[in-house]
Enzyme design. Structure first.
Site: not given
Length: 337
Positions: A238, A262, A267, A294-297
């Site tokens: 986070r 990321d 956010e 924010h492409i972690g998942s």
């Protein structure tokens, strides 16, 4: 009898919308841009269900304004953007997706470590912007093998990161006040320590805590002062775990060797005082940073299953069942089991 309405705040897979449409009228966003807070609130005033994402802030005012709402299916692992107490008081179930995000997030954290320490982004930019004529003595970096990696947070993601670092032959340290000992699979490879020792020892500090009041700005100016100037920080957890302004200052002054992220403070919807933009010093070309959106998942099959899991929880409640993966038990709720 009319079907209940379910609002979907971000563009979702066709399979997700199709599944929900078998039980509800679906009011779905088809744009890449999320619905605003006010738009979500307006659309949910008469809705029974909400498929929510990280871009949504669901606070006490929201729940007070949406009296028909029965369930929020969050396509999330963390739920710091949702006021769980307010949802509970309002009689609204909140469900999450606790484990599907673990592996892809851990994989990305390792990727960020490698990209940061081996100058992969800078090397790629050099190839694209210049005529490459062969090897030159430049872009010397730091390897992971033999490095001391400190993992702040040893929950599911922290453990997954540790497991994936074992083949790199790192020295693995971890800190987590909620963990008394590592799980058996990591017992011989991970050493638990206090936070100050973790900061002072780490060549790489990888953040894996959820965002809470206790962890907000865990990495601030004081924490950075305890770290080696050669250390690098990786944040795929986070954004608000880190004081980005303090990190930017440490990088500029040579008190920190690099930062990869990321996730970003802007956010974190639960924070009224959050910065609205990433500190420009982190984005400067040539800064020792690696930043991803924010492409972690963001693995297609996993993202699809995350949405479908959240949608199934919504359907459970609409059909009168207790949903899986609920983080609360609402007041004034009647479930026909």
């Amino acid at each position: 009898m009319p079907l209940p309405t379910v609002v979907v705040t971000n563009r979702a897979f066709a399979e997700t919308r199709a599944l929900l449409s078998t039980h509800a009228e679906v009011d779905a966003n088809t744009s890449v841009e999320p619905f605003s807070y006010d738009e979500v609130r307006a659309r949910c005033r008469e809705a029974s269900g909400l498929l929510a994402f990280m871009t949504d802030r669901l606070d006490a005012a929201f729940f007070a304004d949406c009296p028909s709402l029965m369930v929020v299916g969050a396509a999330l692992k963390g739920h710091d953007n949702i006021d769980i107490e307010a949802a509970t008081e309002a009689g609204v179930w909140v469900t999450i997706v606790p484990d599907l995000l673990t592996v892809p997030t851990a994989e990305l954290a390792i990727g960020l470590m490698l990209a940061l320490s081996r100058h992969i982004v800078a090397g790629d930019r050099s190839i694209r912007e210049q005529d490459f004529s062969g090897w030159r003595p430049q872009f010397y970096g730091t390897g992971i093998a033999g490095a001391t990696v400190g993992i702040a947070g040893l929950g599911r993601v922290g453990c997954a990161i540790a497991e994936r670092l074992i083949p790199f032959d790192c020295r693995l340290l971890a800190h987590d006040p909620a963990i008394r000992q590592p799980p058996p699979a990591l017992a011989d490879r991970v050493t638990l320590t206090d936070f100050h020792t973790l900061l002072a020892s780490a060549d790489f500090l990888v953040l894996a805590f959820p965002l809470t009041q206790a962890t907000q700005h865990l990495i601030d100016a004081e924490a950075l002062a305890r770290m080696k100037p050669t250390a690098r920080i990786v944040n795929a957890a986070r954004g608000s775990l880190v004081d980005e302004a303090a990190v930017a200052a440490a990088l500029a002054e040579g008190r920190l060797a690099g930062y990869a992220a990321d996730v970003f403070e802007c956010e974190d919807q639960a924070r009224d005082d959050r910065p609205r933009k990433i500190d420009p010093r982190l984005r400067t070309i040539g800064a020792p940073t690696v930043l991803t959106p924010h492409i972690g998942s963001a693995v297609t099959d996993i993202r699809r299953e995350i949405e479908l899991t959240a949608a199934r929880s919504i359907i459970d409640v609409l059909d009168g069942r207790v949903p899986c993966n609920a983080v609360n038990v609402p007041k004034r709720v009647c479930i026909a089991c």
